[in-house]
Design a protein around this motif. Sequence first.
Motif, PDB file in Angstrom:
ATOM      1  N   GLY A 174     -77.359 -40.218-121.776  1.00 38.33           N
ATOM      2  CA  GLY A 174     -77.058 -41.689-122.470  1.00 38.33           C
ATOM      3  C   GLY A 174     -76.617 -41.473-123.792  1.00 38.33           C
ATOM      4  N   LEU A 175     -77.226 -40.774-124.730  1.00 33.46           N
ATOM      5  CA  LEU A 175     -76.979 -40.502-125.898  1.00 33.46           C
ATOM      6  C   LEU A 175     -75.547 -39.783-126.007  1.00 33.46           C
ATOM      7  N   LEU A 176     -75.541 -38.698-125.176  1.00 34.02           N
ATOM      8  CA  LEU A 176     -74.161 -37.940-125.106  1.00 34.02           C
ATOM      9  C   LEU A 176     -73.230 -38.993-125.075  1.00 34.02           C
ATOM     10  N   LEU A 177     -73.102 -39.692-123.811  1.00 29.13           N
ATOM     11  CA  LEU A 177     -71.989 -40.691-123.313  1.00 29.13           C
ATOM     12  C   LEU A 177     -71.761 -41.851-124.484  1.00 29.13           C
ATOM     13  N   THR A 178     -72.962 -42.529-125.269  1.00 28.08           N
ATOM     14  CA  THR A 178     -72.761 -43.019-126.362  1.00 28.08           C
ATOM     15  C   THR A 178     -71.841 -42.424-127.487  1.00 28.08           C
ATOM     16  N   ALA A 179     -72.140 -41.192-127.765  1.00 31.04           N
ATOM     17  CA  ALA A 179     -71.534 -40.596-128.905  1.00 31.04           C
ATOM     18  C   ALA A 179     -69.975 -40.287-128.689  1.00 31.04           C
ATOM     19  N   CYS A 180     -69.698 -39.693-127.365  1.00 34.27           N
ATOM     20  CA  CYS A 180     -68.453 -39.756-127.013  1.00 34.27           C
ATOM     21  C   CYS A 180     -67.504 -40.850-126.897  1.00 34.27           C
ATOM     22  N   SER A 181     -68.293 -41.779-126.564  1.00 37.98           N
ATOM     23  CA  SER A 181     -67.288 -43.140-126.387  1.00 37.98           C
ATOM     24  C   SER A 181     -66.416 -43.354-127.722  1.00 37.98           C
ATOM     25  N   GLY A 182     -67.197 -43.368-129.033  1.00 36.95           N
ATOM     26  CA  GLY A 182     -66.429 -43.717-130.142  1.00 36.95           C
ATOM     27  C   GLY A 182     -66.135 -44.988-130.275  1.00 36.95           C
ATOM     28  N   PRO A 183     -65.359 -45.327-131.525  1.00 35.42           N
ATOM     29  CA  PRO A 183     -64.936 -46.891-131.668  1.00 35.42           C
ATOM     30  C   PRO A 183     -64.105 -47.283-130.659  1.00 35.42           C
ATOM     31  N   GLN A 184     -64.093 -48.534-130.524  1.00 32.34           N
ATOM     32  CA  GLN A 184     -63.233 -49.185-129.206  1.00 32.34           C
ATOM     33  C   GLN A 184     -61.894 -49.535-130.076  1.00 32.34           C
ATOM     34  N   PRO A 185     -60.873 -49.258-129.253  1.00 32.00           N
ATOM     35  CA  PRO A 185     -59.435 -49.508-129.780  1.00 32.00           C
ATOM     36  C   PRO A 185     -59.436 -51.010-129.788  1.00 32.00           C
ATOM     37  N   ASP A 186     -58.669 -51.547-130.944  1.00 30.64           N
ATOM     38  CA  ASP A 186     -58.178 -52.694-131.314  1.00 30.64           C
ATOM     39  C   ASP A 186     -57.111 -53.326-130.184  1.00 30.64           C
ATOM     40  N   THR A 187     -57.592 -54.426-129.569  1.00 34.33           N
ATOM     41  CA  THR A 187     -56.554 -54.616-128.569  1.00 34.33           C
ATOM     42  C   THR A 187     -56.305 -56.462-128.778  1.00 34.33           C
ATOM     43  N   GLN A 188     -57.055 -56.895-129.713  1.00 35.46           N
ATOM     44  CA  GLN A 188     -57.068 -58.370-130.084  1.00 35.46           C
ATOM     45  C   GLN A 188     -55.857 -58.631-130.767  1.00 35.46           C
ATOM     46  N   ALA A 189     -54.852 -59.554-130.247  1.00 33.34           N
ATOM     47  CA  ALA A 189     -53.564 -59.827-130.972  1.00 33.34           C
ATOM     48  C   ALA A 189     -53.789 -60.844-131.794  1.00 33.34           C
ATOM     49  N   PRO A 190     -52.909 -60.914-132.840  1.00 38.06           N
ATOM     50  CA  PRO A 190     -53.191 -61.968-133.828  1.00 38.06           C
ATOM     51  C   PRO A 190     -52.746 -63.283-133.225  1.00 38.06           C
ATOM     52  N   PRO A 191     -52.833 -64.433-133.792  1.00 36.76           N
ATOM     53  CA  PRO A 191     -52.650 -65.692-133.167  1.00 36.76           C
ATOM     54  C   PRO A 191     -51.101 -65.978-133.567  1.00 36.76           C
ATOM     55  N   ALA A 192     -50.248 -66.678-133.053  1.00 33.07           N
ATOM     56  CA  ALA A 192     -48.865 -66.991-133.145  1.00 33.07           C
ATOM     57  C   ALA A 192     -48.993 -67.715-134.705  1.00 33.07           C
ATOM     58  N   PRO A 193     -47.839 -67.250-135.259  1.00 30.48           N
ATOM     59  CA  PRO A 193     -47.247 -67.987-136.629  1.00 30.48           C
ATOM     60  C   PRO A 193     -47.338 -69.418-136.261  1.00 30.48           C
ATOM     61  N   GLY A 194     -47.942 -70.273-137.360  1.00 26.76           N
ATOM     62  CA  GLY A 194     -47.448 -71.581-137.513  1.00 26.76           C
ATOM     63  C   GLY A 194     -46.594 -72.137-138.447  1.00 26.76           C
ATOM     64  N   GLY A 195     -46.137 -73.691-138.401  1.00 26.06           N
ATOM     65  CA  GLY A 195     -45.359 -73.955-139.295  1.00 26.06           C
ATOM     66  C   GLY A 195     -44.007 -73.264-139.388  1.00 26.06           C
ATOM     67  N   VAL A 196     -43.421 -72.705-138.332  1.00 19.66           N
ATOM     68  CA  VAL A 196     -41.918 -72.387-138.502  1.00 19.66           C
ATOM     69  C   VAL A 196     -40.877 -73.415-138.335  1.00 19.66           C
ATOM     70  N   THR A 197     -40.214 -73.275-139.527  1.00 20.71           N
ATOM     71  CA  THR A 197     -39.176 -73.954-139.722  1.00 20.71           C
ATOM     72  C   THR A 197     -37.882 -73.300-140.019  1.00 20.71           C
ATOM     73  N   VAL A 198     -36.442 -73.750-139.833  1.00 23.42           N
ATOM     74  CA  VAL A 198     -35.247 -73.184-140.227  1.00 23.42           C
ATOM     75  C   VAL A 198     -34.374 -74.198-140.882  1.00 23.42           C
ATOM     76  N   GLN A 199     -33.563 -73.824-141.843  1.00 22.19           N
ATOM     77  CA  GLN A 199     -32.652 -74.672-142.241  1.00 22.19           C
ATOM     78  C   GLN A 199     -31.231 -73.919-142.552  1.00 22.19           C
ATOM     79  N   ALA A 200     -30.270 -74.575-142.087  1.00 21.11           N
ATOM     80  CA  ALA A 200     -28.974 -74.150-142.354  1.00 21.11           C
ATOM     81  C   ALA A 200     -28.639 -74.007-143.851  1.00 21.11           C
ATOM     82  N   SER A 201     -28.463 -72.847-144.108  1.00 21.31           N
ATOM     83  CA  SER A 201     -27.994 -72.250-145.664  1.00 21.31           C
ATOM     84  C   SER A 201     -26.474 -72.485-145.867  1.00 21.31           C
TER      85      SER A 201
END
Length: 314
Positions: free
Chosen positions: A10-37
């Motif tokens: 059990g200790l060996l399996l725990t040691a080999c597993s290592g840190p878990q990969p980051d699979t959490q996506a950020p939230p969508a950006p808010g307040g998007v606006t666009v203006q004709a320049s």
Amino acid sequence: MPILAAAALGLLLTACSGPQPDTQAPPAPGGVTVQASSATSAHVMWGQAAKGDGVTRYEVYRTGVKVKTVPATTTMVDIGGLTASSAYTFTVRALDAADNVSPPSGPAPVALPAQVPDDHKSPTAPGSLRAQADGARAATLVWGGSRDNVRVTSYDIYQGQSKIHTVGGNATAAHLTGLRPATVYTFTVRARDGADNASSPSPSADLTTASAPGQGPSTEPTAFTAKARTTKGERAVELAWTVPRTGGEVTEYQMYLDGRLTTTIAWGAAAPQDRATYRFVVQEKPGTSYAVKIRAKLPDGDWGTFSAERSVTP
């Protein structure tokens, strides 16, 4: 299997597993606006991600096609090469260091004006700019409208030399957020027409945001001026300011030109106590413009907040 062997496995399996990969996506950006320049360009803006979201960059999409990638410190972008009299929809996605991509933001539509052939006349400069701090982190700007031979399509707001916001050509006010407490800002506004002709800047307007709770008074040099002087062929810039009240003597300042630290101004024991001046000679070709600001060294050794930024052309 013996208990000790199972525990070791059990200790060996725990040691080999290592840190878990980051699979959490950020939230969508808010307040998007666009203006004709202009007839062929648009200005896209969105809200800053929270620090805990781990966002490292943003991707900007035009009708589902990626057109720009910018770092996480940027929350606006100009998109050129568009077609006059056309409609577009923009969205923004956030990405983190593990390349997790957020869902798209809500769509922001824009309709570009028609192109006016052979329009080379710039709008008049906006007038009577006024700036009012709204607490510690926001401000409201109000200005006099510009005139154009066709029509004004947008107004660009500048803080110092950097464009920070854009509003439509029918607007004569803007609300700015994301400012820093106890900080002096210098704003100008430029008008733009459908042919992308830009006006001269409006008169500048300074404001100082309120201090955050427990922060103490602002420490910027006030009444800061920069004037060009030419004496016997020698071109120079003369600075003057009111010494900030810091609870002790100010004997040293840093001077920044065009955003870069250029020199340290020091008087030693004979430092001015009320109004200070400094003169420096310039070597660049005539007509070169400079953006200059200063800040004082505080009695505790830290550097105070910057003065207003002034533009000067020897």
